[in-house]
Scaffold this motif. Structure first.
Motif, PDB file in Angstrom:
ATOM      1  N   UNK A  76       0.817  -1.406   0.410  1.00 25.79           N
ATOM      2  CA  UNK A  76       0.370  -0.072   0.721  1.00 25.79           C
ATOM      3  C   UNK A  76       0.543   1.002   0.270  1.00 25.79           C
ATOM      4  N   UNK A  77       2.081   1.445   0.702  1.00 24.38           N
ATOM      5  CA  UNK A  77       2.590   2.365   1.328  1.00 24.38           C
ATOM      6  C   UNK A  77       3.913   2.684  -0.226  1.00 24.38           C
ATOM      7  N   UNK A  78       3.968   1.556  -1.172  1.00 28.72           N
ATOM      8  CA  UNK A  78       4.470   1.481  -2.329  1.00 28.72           C
ATOM      9  C   UNK A  78       3.936   1.940  -3.589  1.00 28.72           C
ATOM     10  N   UNK A  79       2.184   1.633  -3.491  1.00 26.60           N
ATOM     11  CA  UNK A  79       1.545   2.348  -4.404  1.00 26.60           C
ATOM     12  C   UNK A  79       1.292   3.771  -4.238  1.00 26.60           C
ATOM     13  N   UNK A  80       1.562   4.014  -2.811  1.00 23.16           N
ATOM     14  CA  UNK A  80       1.154   5.864  -2.813  1.00 23.16           C
ATOM     15  C   UNK A  80       2.343   6.706  -3.299  1.00 23.16           C
TER      16      UNK A  80
END
Length: 223
Positions: free
Chosen positions: A186-190
């Motif tokens: 999720x952090x990677x996508x953001x």
């Protein structure tokens, strides 16, 4: 703190809403994987090369993710970042040939068609916690490993503590049609601003096509 997980879906009716279709014949598949315990099939028939697709664009432009049945497409920039940052859980990364882009709503065709890769999420990196989940199953679980049953509704769920092996993308045992991602994903996508991805915390995720509502909590998801 216990790790958090999210359901990954594409953004229906969003700016980057698109679907892909395979250009092949029915014989262009391999044998599906089987559960190591009960022997039942635990996935779709694997698609064999050549990987040729058509894209149906419903939004305004093509994005970084398109989910299909059993497989998904990810953009070249997503693939490069995923591998360079050492994330886990997507298999293969086969380049696909885009034969045609069809505009399904009014608007110009995209000026740029990204390069895409075919990926398959791994199965079984964690298991659904039946006691802490609200699921409407249409049959009883008979195999404790694959836990494959039909599901008529999802009203929030959790994964068994200690069952997760660290993969960042996976299909959990007990919910074969649901793609789960880690908090790191999720952090990677953001951080990268990847498009056409929606992430819903597993405890908040709802899917109720039959409009039956959640089962009584005393039944632990079994109805």
């Amino acid at each position: 703190m216990a790790p958090r997980f999210f359901v990954l879906k594409d953004e229906y009716r969003g700016v980057h809403d698109a679907e892909f279709g395979r250009i092949d014949d029915d014989d262009n598949v391999d044998e599906a994987a089987r559960c190591p315990r009960c022997g039942d099939f635990i996935g779709m028939l694997p698609w064999l090369p050549p990987y040729r697709v058509t894209l149906d664009l419903y939004g305004q432009e093509l994005g970084d993710f398109m989910r299909g049945v059993g497989n998904s497409l990810v953009s070249e920039r997503f693939a490069e970042a995923f591998r360079s940052e050492g994330l886990r859980g997507l298999q293969d990364f086969h380049p696909v040939e885009v034969r045609r882009v069809r505009r399904q709503r009014r608007g110009p065709k995209p000026a740029i068609v990204p390069g895409y890769f075919l990926v398959t999420p791994v199965f079984g990196s964690a298991a659904v916690d039946e006691a802490r989940s609200r699921l409407r199953r249409n049959s009883l679980i008979t195999c404790d490993w694959c836990r494959l049953t039909g599901v008529d509704g999802i009203y929030g769920f959790a994964l068994e503590q200690g069952s997760w092996n660290g993969d960042d993308v996976f299909i959990p045992r007990g919910l074969s049609g649901t793609m789960i991602v880690s908090e790191r994903f999720a952090d990677f996508v953001a951080r990268h601003g990847f498009t056409n991805m929606t992430l819903t915390p597993t405890e908040e995720y709802k899917w109720d096509p039959l409009r039956r509502g959640p089962p009584p909590s005393t039944q632990g998801g079994q109805v």
